[in-house]
Design a protein around this motif. Structure first.
Motif, PDB file in Angstrom:
ATOM      1  N   UNK A 131       0.830  -1.204   0.000  1.00 17.61           N
ATOM      2  CA  UNK A 131       0.000   0.000   0.000  1.00 17.61           C
ATOM      3  C   UNK A 131       0.864   1.254   0.000  1.00 17.61           C
ATOM      4  N   UNK A 132       1.903   1.262   0.829  1.00 13.11           N
ATOM      5  CA  UNK A 132       2.786   2.429   0.897  1.00 13.11           C
ATOM      6  C   UNK A 132       3.614   2.572  -0.372  1.00 13.11           C
ATOM      7  N   UNK A 133       3.898   1.457  -1.041  1.00 13.25           N
ATOM      8  CA  UNK A 133       4.584   1.526  -2.334  1.00 13.25           C
ATOM      9  C   UNK A 133       3.726   2.277  -3.345  1.00 13.25           C
ATOM     10  N   UNK A 134       2.430   1.985  -3.378  1.00 14.32           N
ATOM     11  CA  UNK A 134       1.528   2.710  -4.273  1.00 14.32           C
ATOM     12  C   UNK A 134       1.534   4.201  -3.952  1.00 14.32           C
ATOM     13  N   UNK A 135       1.453   4.537  -2.650  1.00 17.36           N
ATOM     14  CA  UNK A 135       1.457   5.946  -2.276  1.00 17.36           C
ATOM     15  C   UNK A 135       2.751   6.621  -2.719  1.00 17.36           C
ATOM     16  N   UNK A 136       3.866   5.967  -2.490  1.00 25.72           N
ATOM     17  CA  UNK A 136       5.152   6.556  -2.828  1.00 25.72           C
ATOM     18  C   UNK A 136       5.289   6.783  -4.331  1.00 25.72           C
ATOM     19  N   UNK A 137       4.905   5.803  -5.130  1.00 28.70           N
ATOM     20  CA  UNK A 137       5.052   5.949  -6.579  1.00 28.70           C
ATOM     21  C   UNK A 137       4.087   6.982  -7.143  1.00 28.70           C
ATOM     22  N   UNK A 138       2.862   7.024  -6.612  1.00 26.52           N
ATOM     23  CA  UNK A 138       1.925   8.050  -7.051  1.00 26.52           C
ATOM     24  C   UNK A 138       2.444   9.443  -6.706  1.00 26.52           C
ATOM     25  N   UNK A 139       3.084   9.564  -5.542  1.00 29.68           N
ATOM     26  CA  UNK A 139       3.669  10.840  -5.158  1.00 29.68           C
ATOM     27  C   UNK A 139       4.820  11.221  -6.072  1.00 29.68           C
ATOM     28  N   UNK A 140       5.689  10.262  -6.366  1.00 25.56           N
ATOM     29  CA  UNK A 140       6.863  10.538  -7.204  1.00 25.56           C
ATOM     30  C   UNK A 140       6.475  10.842  -8.646  1.00 25.56           C
ATOM     31  N   UNK A 141       5.566  10.053  -9.198  1.00 26.41           N
ATOM     32  CA  UNK A 141       5.275  10.123 -10.634  1.00 26.41           C
ATOM     33  C   UNK A 141       4.164  11.117 -10.942  1.00 26.41           C
ATOM     34  N   UNK A 142       3.141  11.161 -10.063  1.00 26.55           N
ATOM     35  CA  UNK A 142       1.944  11.952 -10.355  1.00 26.55           C
ATOM     36  C   UNK A 142       1.811  13.197  -9.493  1.00 26.55           C
ATOM     37  N   UNK A 143       2.702  13.364  -8.509  1.00 26.45           N
ATOM     38  CA  UNK A 143       2.667  14.501  -7.582  1.00 26.45           C
ATOM     39  C   UNK A 143       1.376  14.565  -6.764  1.00 26.45           C
ATOM     40  N   UNK A 144       0.838  13.394  -6.461  1.00 23.21           N
ATOM     41  CA  UNK A 144      -0.339  13.270  -5.602  1.00 23.21           C
ATOM     42  C   UNK A 144      -0.023  12.235  -4.529  1.00 23.21           C
ATOM     43  N   UNK A 145      -0.076  12.654  -3.261  1.00 19.27           N
ATOM     44  CA  UNK A 145       0.243  11.749  -2.160  1.00 19.27           C
ATOM     45  C   UNK A 145      -0.974  11.611  -1.254  1.00 19.27           C
ATOM     46  N   UNK A 146      -1.595  10.427  -1.302  1.00 22.04           N
ATOM     47  CA  UNK A 146      -2.766  10.141  -0.471  1.00 22.04           C
ATOM     48  C   UNK A 146      -2.435   8.927   0.385  1.00 22.04           C
ATOM     49  N   UNK A 147      -2.473   9.098   1.694  1.00 25.96           N
ATOM     50  CA  UNK A 147      -2.138   7.989   2.573  1.00 25.96           C
ATOM     51  C   UNK A 147      -3.156   6.863   2.422  1.00 25.96           C
ATOM     52  N   UNK A 148      -2.711   5.613   2.413  1.00 25.69           N
ATOM     53  CA  UNK A 148      -3.649   4.491   2.258  1.00 25.69           C
ATOM     54  C   UNK A 148      -4.696   4.402   3.357  1.00 25.69           C
ATOM     55  N   UNK A 149      -4.437   5.000   4.525  1.00 28.14           N
ATOM     56  CA  UNK A 149      -5.400   4.938   5.623  1.00 28.14           C
ATOM     57  C   UNK A 149      -6.465   6.019   5.545  1.00 28.14           C
ATOM     58  N   UNK A 150      -6.362   6.922   4.569  1.00 31.98           N
ATOM     59  CA  UNK A 150      -7.436   7.902   4.363  1.00 31.98           C
ATOM     60  C   UNK A 150      -8.697   7.195   3.886  1.00 31.98           C
ATOM     61  N   UNK A 151      -9.826   7.891   3.971  1.00 33.92           N
ATOM     62  CA  UNK A 151     -11.092   7.370   3.464  1.00 33.92           C
ATOM     63  C   UNK A 151     -11.685   8.399   2.507  1.00 33.92           C
ATOM     64  N   UNK A 152     -12.014   7.964   1.295  1.00 30.92           N
ATOM     65  CA  UNK A 152     -12.499   8.872   0.257  1.00 30.92           C
ATOM     66  C   UNK A 152     -13.730   8.257  -0.398  1.00 30.92           C
TER      67      UNK A 152
END
Length: 254
Positions: A131-152
């Motif tokens: 889960x944190x790998x997804x967050x990290x890569x989305x932050x690096x590549x897409x400039x969007x960082x959403x913690x996996x423990x958030x609720x949307x």
């Protein structure tokens, strides 16, 4: 669930029809459309492949991200329903968009949100490192960082979607729109509590929302606003520190 499946099937057919028309109009662009859309049997497979393409730096990484996404979509079909609602929300909200195909393929906020949906599924199923790998890569590549423990919720639109940060345990309701450079998270005074964003809230560019606070349904947060206290439903918050304006008149008592 059957109704959601029918809706997703209809949505997928619309996307495929748009891809075929685009291929006929531009054969050069058509090859990429065939690879991204027409080779897939359903919306979930296309979306998993899209996530893999955007987050994976090479073929091995692409396959890994795609596989995680496919597992999540197969394990929780409601993720596909939410993804479809997110896509339709973009078309409703953005007057410059007239089709589903363009935001699906080209809007990084959309793919970042779907990558978060996968990361949240992984987090809930105790695959925390993935889960944190997804967050990290989305932050690096897409400039969007959403913690996996958030609720949307669903029907959410990340517009422009550069510099968005959403912290752990933040709650965001349905039909929310966030513009670029928005930060939502905990404050130093209450590091264990995070904001709760209601339904239909609009959050302007550069806004910061911090702490154990609630933003009521259909509130608006102006660009650059710093919010550290509750905003009632229907009100607009502007400035630093935030001040309230345009609040609904209280109901009269007969």
């Amino acid at each position: 669930m059957a109704a959601a499946t029918a809706t997703n099937d209809s949505l997928w057919q619309t996307i495929r029809d748009e891809a075929r028309r685009a291929m006929a109009a531009d054969p050069v662009f058509g090859k990429s459309l065939a690879d991204a859309v027409l080779v897939h049997d359903d919306f979930g497979a296309a979306l998993a492949d899209l996530i893999g393409r955007r987050l994976g730096g090479d073929a091995t990484e692409r396959a890994r991200f795609t596989a995680f996404a496919l597992d999540a979509f197969r394990g929780s079909p409601e993720l596909i329903e939410a993804a479809g609602r997110d896509l339709q929300a973009i078309v409703r909200s953005d007057p410059a968009i007239a089709s589903l195909l363009a935001p699906l393929l080209h809007f990084k906020g959309y793919v970042a949100l779907q990558a978060w949906r996968v990361s949240h599924w992984l987090w809930r199923h105790d695959h925390r490192d993935a889960a944190l790998l997804f967050q990290n890569e989305a932050s690096n590549v897409l400039q969007v960082s959403i913690h996996p423990a958030a609720q949307i919720g669903a029907s959410v639109y990340l517009d422009h979607a550069t510099g968005i940060v959403i912290g752990a345990n933040v709650v965001i309701g349905d039909e929310v729109t966030l513009l670029q450079n928005v930060s939502i998270g905990r404050s130093s005074e209450l590091p264990t509590r995070s904001p709760r964003i209601g339904r239909g809230v609009y959050i302007g560019a550069g806004a910061t929302i911090l702490g154990d606070i609630s933003i009521g349904d259909f509130a608006k947060i102006g660009a650059g606003t710093i919010v550290t206290s509750d905003v009632p439903g229907g009100c607009t918050a502007v400035g630093n520190p935030a001040r309230l304006t345009n609040c609904p008149e209280p109901a009269s008592v007969a």
